[in-house]
Design an enzyme around this catalytic site. Sequence first.
Site, mmCIF file in Angstrom:
data_model
loop_
_atom_site.group_PDB
_atom_site.id
_atom_site.type_symbol
_atom_site.label_atom_id
_atom_site.label_comp_id
_atom_site.label_asym_id
_atom_site.label_seq_id
_atom_site.Cartn_x
_atom_site.Cartn_y
_atom_site.Cartn_z
ATOM 1 N N ARG A 1 54.642 41.510 65.381
ATOM 2 C CA ARG A 1 54.834 42.560 64.143
ATOM 3 C C ARG A 1 53.381 43.456 63.905
ATOM 4 O O ARG A 1 53.122 42.962 63.774
ATOM 5 C CB ARG A 1 56.071 42.439 62.882
ATOM 6 N N GLU B 1 49.708 54.215 79.331
ATOM 7 C CA GLU B 1 50.139 52.596 79.301
ATOM 8 C C GLU B 1 49.112 51.749 79.162
ATOM 9 O O GLU B 1 48.823 52.281 80.958
ATOM 10 C CB GLU B 1 51.503 52.208 79.927
ATOM 11 N N HIS C 1 70.259 45.597 63.781
ATOM 12 C CA HIS C 1 70.445 45.205 62.764
ATOM 13 C C HIS C 1 71.317 46.297 62.172
ATOM 14 O O HIS C 1 71.361 47.846 62.444
ATOM 15 C CB HIS C 1 69.057 45.171 61.666
HETATM 16 C C1 LIG Z 1 59.299 38.106 65.780
HETATM 17 C C2 LIG Z 1 60.256 39.919 66.363
HETATM 18 C C3 LIG Z 1 61.058 39.711 65.589
HETATM 19 C C4 LIG Z 1 61.473 41.635 65.627
HETATM 20 N N1 LIG Z 1 62.758 41.592 65.705
HETATM 21 C C5 LIG Z 1 63.618 42.619 65.647
HETATM 22 C C6 LIG Z 1 65.004 43.007 65.515
HETATM 23 O O1 LIG Z 1 65.441 41.719 65.822
HETATM 24 N N2 LIG Z 1 65.559 44.061 65.976
HETATM 25 C C7 LIG Z 1 64.620 45.162 65.696
HETATM 26 O O2 LIG Z 1 65.294 46.295 65.592
HETATM 27 N N3 LIG Z 1 63.589 44.916 66.038
HETATM 28 C C8 LIG Z 1 63.043 44.193 65.857
HETATM 29 N N4 LIG Z 1 61.453 43.390 65.955
HETATM 30 C C9 LIG Z 1 61.028 44.623 66.445
HETATM 31 C C10 LIG Z 1 60.931 45.526 67.160
HETATM 32 O O3 LIG Z 1 60.248 44.783 68.698
HETATM 33 C C11 LIG Z 1 59.438 46.751 67.509
HETATM 34 O O4 LIG Z 1 59.816 47.493 66.297
HETATM 35 C C12 LIG Z 1 59.414 46.813 68.541
HETATM 36 O O5 LIG Z 1 58.980 46.376 69.498
HETATM 37 C C13 LIG Z 1 58.023 47.999 68.656
HETATM 38 O O6 LIG Z 1 58.297 49.219 69.892
HETATM 39 P P1 LIG Z 1 57.295 50.135 70.280
HETATM 40 O O7 LIG Z 1 57.047 50.389 71.685
HETATM 41 O O8 LIG Z 1 56.755 50.151 68.905
HETATM 42 O O9 LIG Z 1 55.545 48.912 70.032
HETATM 43 P P2 LIG Z 1 55.682 47.849 71.418
HETATM 44 O O10 LIG Z 1 56.658 47.382 72.143
HETATM 45 O O11 LIG Z 1 54.431 47.159 71.473
HETATM 46 O O12 LIG Z 1 54.863 48.609 73.002
HETATM 47 C C14 LIG Z 1 53.516 49.818 72.852
HETATM 48 C C15 LIG Z 1 53.137 49.947 74.255
HETATM 49 O O13 LIG Z 1 51.731 50.191 73.376
HETATM 50 C C16 LIG Z 1 51.070 49.869 74.693
HETATM 51 N N5 LIG Z 1 49.253 50.224 73.964
HETATM 52 C C17 LIG Z 1 48.888 49.308 73.096
HETATM 53 N N6 LIG Z 1 47.455 50.342 72.797
HETATM 54 C C18 LIG Z 1 46.997 51.552 73.768
HETATM 55 C C19 LIG Z 1 46.192 51.836 74.688
HETATM 56 N N7 LIG Z 1 44.973 52.305 73.360
HETATM 57 N N8 LIG Z 1 45.852 53.159 75.433
HETATM 58 C C20 LIG Z 1 47.470 52.501 76.131
HETATM 59 N N9 LIG Z 1 48.860 51.913 75.715
HETATM 60 C C21 LIG Z 1 48.973 50.772 74.422
HETATM 61 C C22 LIG Z 1 50.836 48.098 74.818
HETATM 62 O O14 LIG Z 1 50.140 47.316 76.080
HETATM 63 C C23 LIG Z 1 52.663 48.224 75.029
HETATM 64 O O15 LIG Z 1 53.225 48.291 75.842
HETATM 65 C C24 LIG Z 1 60.764 42.517 65.746
HETATM 66 C C25 LIG Z 1 59.455 42.442 66.512
HETATM 67 C C26 LIG Z 1 59.124 40.941 66.612
HETATM 68 C C27 LIG Z 1 57.431 40.851 66.522
#
Ligand SMILES: Cc1cc2nc3c(=O)[nH]c(=O)nc-3n(C[C@H](O)[C@H](O)[C@H](O)COP(=O)(O)OP(=O)(O)OC[C@H]3O[C@@H](n4cnc5c(N)ncnc54)[C@H](O)[C@@H]3O)c2cc1C
Length: 475
Positions: free
Chosen positions: A311, A31, A49
């Site tokens: 997003r 991370e 949802h």
């Molecule tokens: C405005 C908004 C509203 C939303 N509302 C909803 C909702 O109501 N319900 C729902 O189901 N979903 C919702 N979503 C979607 C949901 O929030 C995301 O789908 C989800 O949080 C994505 O999780 P993730 O682990 O893919 O990404 P993230 O939480 O961004 O995690 C990715 C991680 O990777 C790390 N990273 C990135 N690049 C590197 C690298 N090169 N090396 C090491 N680490 C790295 C980052 O630091 C981060 O910690 C919403 C999103 C947004 C923005």
Amino acid sequence: MKDIIIIGSGIVGSSIARELSRYSVSVTVLEKGNDVSVGTTKANSGIVHGGFDAKSGSNKAKFNIAGNAMFDKLSEELQFPFIRNGSLVLCFDENQAEALESLYEKGIGNGVEGLEIISGEKVRELEPNISEKVHSALFAKTGGIVSPYEMNIAYAENAYNNGVEFQFLKEVIEIEKNEEIFSVKCSDGSVLQSKIVINCAGVFSDEINNLVCEEKLHIIPRKGDYILLDKVHGDLCTHTLFQLPTKMGKGVLVTPTTHGNILLGPTAVDVDSKISLSTKRNELDSIYESAQNTVPSISKRMIITAFSGIRAHSIGDDFVVGESKVKAFYNLAGIESPGLTSAPALAVHIANEISTKYELNKNEKFVATREAIPHFAVMDNAKRLECIAKNPLYGNIVCRCEMITEGEIVDSIKRPLGAKDLDGIKRRTRAGMGRCQAGFCTSRVMEILSRELEISMLEVTKSGVNSEMLLGRTK
Ligand SMILES: Cc1cc2nc3c(=O)[nH]c(=O)nc-3n(C[C@H](O)[C@H](O)[C@H](O)COP(=O)(O)OP(=O)(O)OC[C@H]3O[C@@H](n4cnc5c(N)ncnc54)[C@H](O)[C@@H]3O)c2cc1C
């Protein structure tokens, strides 16, 4: 060498880590931040949802429906806040009724259970503060609300307790594959090796994919601003109130949060930066106006803060899930909404695929449960006294707005994958999340961090590297 490297400890990386810890396999999560849940997962609507508006046959629809059904059991096992409060998509005049009907049909096609179109009168019975203009609504009983960062932390702690290694401040900048082995290079110069790599890098998942795969991905950062209302107005509504979705997303909602605030938003604006979380006045104004159409009594005096999230919108408008053309390199890219809802199902899907393909044995020591930090504010007095008797620090209130004790704050620092900064404590305990937005408790929490981590006050940060709270002594 590790068997599996997961890049990113958001909800997607952390839930996959937990599901993989059911097997006898060595897993490391890399991370780039100094904590889990520092990306998109920390700032979103927190809605589980129903799954009625995802395109039929898409990954979004499939994993949304499967994920939604998993929340009751998961929230019990991992002890994170979740309420199945139901959602309403509001239709404001007869002209919108057709769009509401198609949403209903789409939901039925996607397999959403308990969907119903109800009249404006029935809506106002359920939600007395709602606009007189509401003509009818799509009622989804399976809709819910969750605390996204607490869910993320719970998954990560459980993965850690089951043997997953987490390495922080490890930004992946290069990936090479030689023979069957990946060499993953981080910005601090370290190189880790593994047989499998899983890309869960959120808005940066295209950049990670593009380091390895010839088939390039392109993620468009799509920002959403929010307004948060004070808890004293938490009875404005009990269901999640959507307006009809637009081509940019699910539209502006008014929803209770699991901790009793009311959340308004989000906007949906394509931006250039994947990291800038600044909110914009015009966007906040548009949320306010739109939310007032839903609940007219909302007023600016109720607002305690504004924030935004980004997003990961993929060009193909769907989740990119599974093994890429590069063998043993897995993508979870473009995981925008409903990514939080879908994460539990995505994690089981990926863990099943990998365990079957590589014939992994079960981890006989896997423990599915994890205990949350006791939350003093919601205990009855008998429980509070019991808690204080066990640990007198639970008798010192530090955050007055949210009634968070020193005991909770110290616990949040001492736990596995414990808090290292003010935001880490905030996400684990809610200290600083109340009406005064940390105006009163910041200095006390800093003192506790300094004492427990044995660092000077000058080293205490808000959110990791380059966010020191103090510049130096004045006296
Ligand atoms: C405005 C908004 C509203 C939303 N509302 C909803 C909702 O109501 N319900 C729902 O189901 N979903 C919702 N979503 C979607 C949901 O929030 C995301 O789908 C989800 O949080 C994505 O999780 P993730 O682990 O893919 O990404 P993230 O939480 O961004 O995690 C990715 C991680 O990777 C790390 N990273 C990135 N690049 C590197 C690298 N090169 N090396 C090491 N680490 C790295 C980052 O630091 C981060 O910690 C919403 C999103 C947004 C923005």
